[in-house]
Design a protein around this motif. Structure first.
Motif, mmCIF file in Angstrom:
data_model
loop_
_atom_site.group_PDB
_atom_site.id
_atom_site.type_symbol
_atom_site.label_atom_id
_atom_site.label_comp_id
_atom_site.label_asym_id
_atom_site.label_seq_id
_atom_site.Cartn_x
_atom_site.Cartn_y
_atom_site.Cartn_z
ATOM 1 N N ILE A 51 0.863 -1.182 0.000
ATOM 2 C CA ILE A 51 0.000 0.000 0.000
ATOM 3 C C ILE A 51 0.900 1.233 0.000
ATOM 4 O O ILE A 51 1.935 1.250 0.654
ATOM 5 N N CYS A 73 10.182 0.967 2.500
ATOM 6 C CA CYS A 73 9.086 0.251 3.141
ATOM 7 C C CYS A 73 9.571 -1.148 3.497
ATOM 8 O O CYS A 73 10.159 -1.836 2.658
ATOM 9 N N GLN A 146 1.033 -3.669 4.119
ATOM 10 C CA GLN A 146 1.235 -2.299 4.563
ATOM 11 C C GLN A 146 2.627 -2.169 5.159
ATOM 12 O O GLN A 146 3.082 -3.052 5.892
ATOM 13 N N CYS A 147 3.299 -1.083 4.837
ATOM 14 C CA CYS A 147 4.637 -0.847 5.370
ATOM 15 C C CYS A 147 4.607 -0.899 6.895
ATOM 16 O O CYS A 147 3.695 -0.377 7.521
ATOM 17 N N CYS A 153 -1.596 -5.974 10.298
ATOM 18 C CA CYS A 153 -1.757 -4.633 10.852
ATOM 19 C C CYS A 153 -2.845 -4.544 11.908
ATOM 20 O O CYS A 153 -2.793 -3.674 12.771
#
Length: 168
Positions: A51, A73, A146-147, A153
């Motif tokens: 993302i 990232c 996601q980073c 997450c």
């Protein structure tokens, strides 16, 4: 009151602006696909990029592809691999193949290795680091990571305490 609502709902002045707005959204999506949509057009799932892609370039004649992130990232995958994406990722994109890849690395044991090629073969993606490769099911890449937290997450999210009459 009921007849007023019916008359406004069928009024051409109400419908026309809505049609213009909807058609402009359709035009934007068709005219400018996202980097994730471009990858899908070439046979890749959206989850091979995290993302946060801010832009991309694609030369459709040569397949030269660049994707841009706000910064570096990194995240863990399946608690065994650490991935790192540089702020610029480049490669040559063709149907089911991304070669000459630069900007993506994987940590194996104590060493960082550059992923140089990704091939979509049937139900698997083959990731090559030059001297070796590993296959993973394509469905592992249906979601974009996601980073910082990858696909886990939800475990890292914090919930603010709820206080009556307080806004955040």
């Amino acid at each position: 009151m009921g007849s007023l609502s019916r008359r406004n709902a069928s009024s051409p002045l109400t419908v026309f602006p809505l049609l213009i707005i909807l058609s402009s959204f359709a035009y934007c999506e068709v005219g400018n696909p996202s980097a994730y949509e471009v990858l899908q057009q070439y046979g890749f799932p959206i989850g091979i990029l995290p993302i946060g892609v801010t832009g991309y370039e694609l030369n459709t004649e040569t397949g030269q592809f660049s994707a841009y992130l706000n910064g570096t990232c990194s995240f863990s995958v399946e608690d065994s691999y650490q991935l790192e994406y540089k702020s610029t990722i480049t490669g040559v994109l063709s149907k089911d193949r991304l070669k000459d890849l630069k900007g993506v690395s994987v940590k194996v044991l104590f060493f960082w290795l550059s992923i140089v090629e990704v091939v979509h073969d049937g139900d698997e993606l083959q990731f090559s680091v030059g001297i070796a490769s590993a296959n993973f099911p394509v469905n592992n890449f249906e979601e974009r990571p996601q980073c910082g937290c990858g696909l886990d997450c939800n475990q890292l999210s914090t919930v603010l305490p709820s206080y009556p009459n307080r806004t955040y």
